[in-house]
Design an enzyme around this catalytic site. Sequence first.
Site, PDB file in Angstrom:
ATOM      1  N   HIS A   1       0.874  -1.208   0.000  1.00 57.05           N
ATOM      2  CA  HIS A   1       0.000   0.000   0.000  1.00 57.05           C
ATOM      3  C   HIS A   1       0.894   1.235   0.000  1.00 57.05           C
ATOM      4  O   HIS A   1       1.484   1.571   1.030  1.00 57.05           O
ATOM      5  CB  HIS A   1      -0.892  -0.002   1.246  1.00 57.05           C
ATOM      6  CG  HIS A   1      -1.818   1.191   1.346  1.00 57.05           C
ATOM      7  ND1 HIS A   1      -3.120   1.074   1.782  1.00 57.05           N
ATOM      8  CD2 HIS A   1      -1.645   2.513   1.097  1.00 57.05           C
ATOM      9  CE1 HIS A   1      -3.707   2.260   1.786  1.00 57.05           C
ATOM     10  NE2 HIS A   1      -2.825   3.166   1.387  1.00 57.05           N
TER      11      HIS A   1
ATOM     12  N   LYS B   1      -9.955  -0.482  -5.507  1.00 55.68           N
ATOM     13  CA  LYS B   1      -9.913   0.177  -4.198  1.00 55.68           C
ATOM     14  C   LYS B   1     -11.228   0.863  -3.896  1.00 55.68           C
ATOM     15  O   LYS B   1     -11.747   1.630  -4.691  1.00 55.68           O
ATOM     16  CB  LYS B   1      -8.782   1.217  -4.202  1.00 55.68           C
ATOM     17  CG  LYS B   1      -8.628   2.022  -2.926  1.00 55.68           C
ATOM     18  CD  LYS B   1      -7.933   1.250  -1.820  1.00 55.68           C
ATOM     19  CE  LYS B   1      -7.944   1.991  -0.490  1.00 55.68           C
ATOM     20  NZ  LYS B   1      -6.698   2.676  -0.193  1.00 55.68           N
TER      21      LYS B   1
ATOM     22  N   ARG C   1       1.915   9.395  -5.881  1.00 56.72           N
ATOM     23  CA  ARG C   1       1.499  10.685  -6.457  1.00 56.72           C
ATOM     24  C   ARG C   1       1.835  10.708  -7.943  1.00 56.72           C
ATOM     25  O   ARG C   1       2.009   9.663  -8.569  1.00 56.72           O
ATOM     26  CB  ARG C   1       2.122  11.874  -5.703  1.00 56.72           C
ATOM     27  CG  ARG C   1       1.975  11.837  -4.178  1.00 56.72           C
ATOM     28  CD  ARG C   1       0.559  11.715  -3.691  1.00 56.72           C
ATOM     29  NE  ARG C   1       0.462  11.979  -2.255  1.00 56.72           N
ATOM     30  CZ  ARG C   1      -0.528  11.532  -1.490  1.00 56.72           C
ATOM     31  NH1 ARG C   1      -1.495  10.780  -2.003  1.00 56.72           N
ATOM     32  NH2 ARG C   1      -0.554  11.827  -0.211  1.00 56.72           N
TER      33      ARG C   1
ATOM     34  N   ASP D   1       1.598   2.746   3.455  1.00 52.56           N
ATOM     35  CA  ASP D   1       0.725   3.916   3.292  1.00 52.56           C
ATOM     36  C   ASP D   1       1.564   5.196   3.274  1.00 52.56           C
ATOM     37  O   ASP D   1       1.116   6.244   3.747  1.00 52.56           O
ATOM     38  CB  ASP D   1      -0.357   3.976   4.375  1.00 52.56           C
ATOM     39  CG  ASP D   1      -1.438   5.016   4.058  1.00 52.56           C
ATOM     40  OD1 ASP D   1      -1.603   5.352   2.873  1.00 52.56           O
ATOM     41  OD2 ASP D   1      -2.095   5.492   5.003  1.00 52.56           O
TER      42      ASP D   1
ATOM     43  N   HIS E   1       1.422   5.433  -1.814  1.00 47.39           N
ATOM     44  CA  HIS E   1       1.018   6.552  -2.672  1.00 47.39           C
ATOM     45  C   HIS E   1       2.275   7.128  -3.310  1.00 47.39           C
ATOM     46  O   HIS E   1       3.157   7.615  -2.603  1.00 47.39           O
ATOM     47  CB  HIS E   1       0.304   7.639  -1.858  1.00 47.39           C
ATOM     48  CG  HIS E   1      -0.906   7.120  -1.155  1.00 47.39           C
ATOM     49  ND1 HIS E   1      -2.174   7.198  -1.696  1.00 47.39           N
ATOM     50  CD2 HIS E   1      -1.041   6.478   0.035  1.00 47.39           C
ATOM     51  CE1 HIS E   1      -3.032   6.625  -0.856  1.00 47.39           C
ATOM     52  NE2 HIS E   1      -2.372   6.176   0.197  1.00 47.39           N
TER      53      HIS E   1
ATOM     54  N   HIS F   1      -4.380  -0.318   6.100  1.00 48.75           N
ATOM     55  CA  HIS F   1      -3.882   0.513   7.211  1.00 48.75           C
ATOM     56  C   HIS F   1      -4.765   0.463   8.463  1.00 48.75           C
ATOM     57  O   HIS F   1      -5.317   1.461   8.886  1.00 48.75           O
ATOM     58  CB  HIS F   1      -3.624   1.953   6.758  1.00 48.75           C
ATOM     59  CG  HIS F   1      -4.738   2.623   5.978  1.00 48.75           C
ATOM     60  ND1 HIS F   1      -6.063   2.490   6.281  1.00 48.75           N
ATOM     61  CD2 HIS F   1      -4.679   3.465   4.897  1.00 48.75           C
ATOM     62  CE1 HIS F   1      -6.777   3.208   5.431  1.00 48.75           C
ATOM     63  NE2 HIS F   1      -5.964   3.795   4.581  1.00 48.75           N
TER      64      HIS F   1
ATOM     65  N   HIS G   1     -10.358   1.348   2.203  1.00 42.59           N
ATOM     66  CA  HIS G   1     -10.127   2.352   3.247  1.00 42.59           C
ATOM     67  C   HIS G   1     -11.337   2.245   4.166  1.00 42.59           C
ATOM     68  O   HIS G   1     -12.427   2.685   3.806  1.00 42.59           O
ATOM     69  CB  HIS G   1      -9.993   3.768   2.663  1.00 42.59           C
ATOM     70  CG  HIS G   1      -9.758   4.793   3.733  1.00 42.59           C
ATOM     71  ND1 HIS G   1      -8.545   5.421   3.933  1.00 42.59           N
ATOM     72  CD2 HIS G   1     -10.577   5.263   4.718  1.00 42.59           C
ATOM     73  CE1 HIS G   1      -8.633   6.245   4.972  1.00 42.59           C
ATOM     74  NE2 HIS G   1      -9.861   6.168   5.471  1.00 42.59           N
TER      75      HIS G   1
END
Length: 346
Positions: free
Chosen positions: A16, A101, A20, A249, A18, A176, A138
Amino acid sequence: MTSTTTLTITRPDDWHVHLRDGEVLNNTVTDISRYFGRAIVMPNLVPPVTEVKAATAYYKRIMAQNPSAHFKPLMVLYLTDQTSAQDIIEAKESGLVFAAKLYPAGATTNSSSGVTDVAKLADVFAAMQSVGMPLLIHGEVTSCEIDIFDREQVFIDTILQPLVAKYPLLRIVLEHITTKNAVDFVESAGDNIAATITVHHLLYNRNDMLVGGIRPHYFCLPILKRNIHQHALIKAATSGSNKFFLGTDSAPHAQHAKESACGCAGVYSAHAAIELYAEVFEQENALDQLEAFASLNGPNFYQLPVNNDKITLVKKSWSVPETMSFGSDVVVPVRANEEILWQVQD
Ligand SMILES: NC(=O)N[C@@H](CC(=O)O)C(=O)O
Ligand SMILES: [Zn+2]
Ligand SMILES: [Zn+2]
């Protein structure tokens, strides 16, 4: 005589993260590919990655940063109220999209296009179950009357339990996790349910964020909870249970976007993730469990091969800089201006 402590483990993966987009990709991809093998790349860009075409283009932009040869990004489709069963079938057939997701609309960074009601996606979840595409969640409700510290637990009780009951073969990762309730739920569920645990939720609790002054760089979602939850997460991660695995995360925001009257949620940990997990495991006298958590349980759950090479961690402290480059901006990494006890050998 001094002796160096070293630990060699199968190359870990980050389930997991990010990365960007745009000018910061070079920084995030360089950091995450330093030793991680695979990384599940979250799709909450602006606009979000809702189609195979967008996922393919994003994959190419990541690979254009020339990550290390051992690195492989696994792409994810962002579910919206408009996603159809056909979209899932096409995503599966693409061979590029690995998972989908679920962001409840408004739950976190760039989730405004997320799902307003899971009932609308009944056909989508049925299609995912039948083609064998994992659902990443999430897990927080968003209603304003629910306290921010209770949002994960209420999500589990009101949304996740019924979803798991309705799609008993759907593989679900509760991302998470931050509470003992989530640990208990995952432990008592079937083999098709697992969870990722971040390093910041193992290292910190809400006191670290709020006592003696508010520390915006500890603000993330789901928010840090009280220490009993932190201890339940540490126990789960170090227990040897194959239901819990590494997901950083790592979620960078520019320094000015965090140090603000309305600061963004997200912690940057890609610069030192396995090093920090090693600290937690060592503290628990559980370094022998790090490899399962970081390198074996994830592939086992996702039905992928374990990486076939190794990395070596050395117990040798180093200082994290105050800031790191983030495109033309800077990001404040976790442990900024402090020491980390472990390093990964080049
Ligand atoms: N974890 C966070 O606090 N933020 C993430 C989004 C998410 O993973 O919920 C982000 O994209 O910034
Ligand atoms: Zn999230
Ligand atoms: Zn995330």
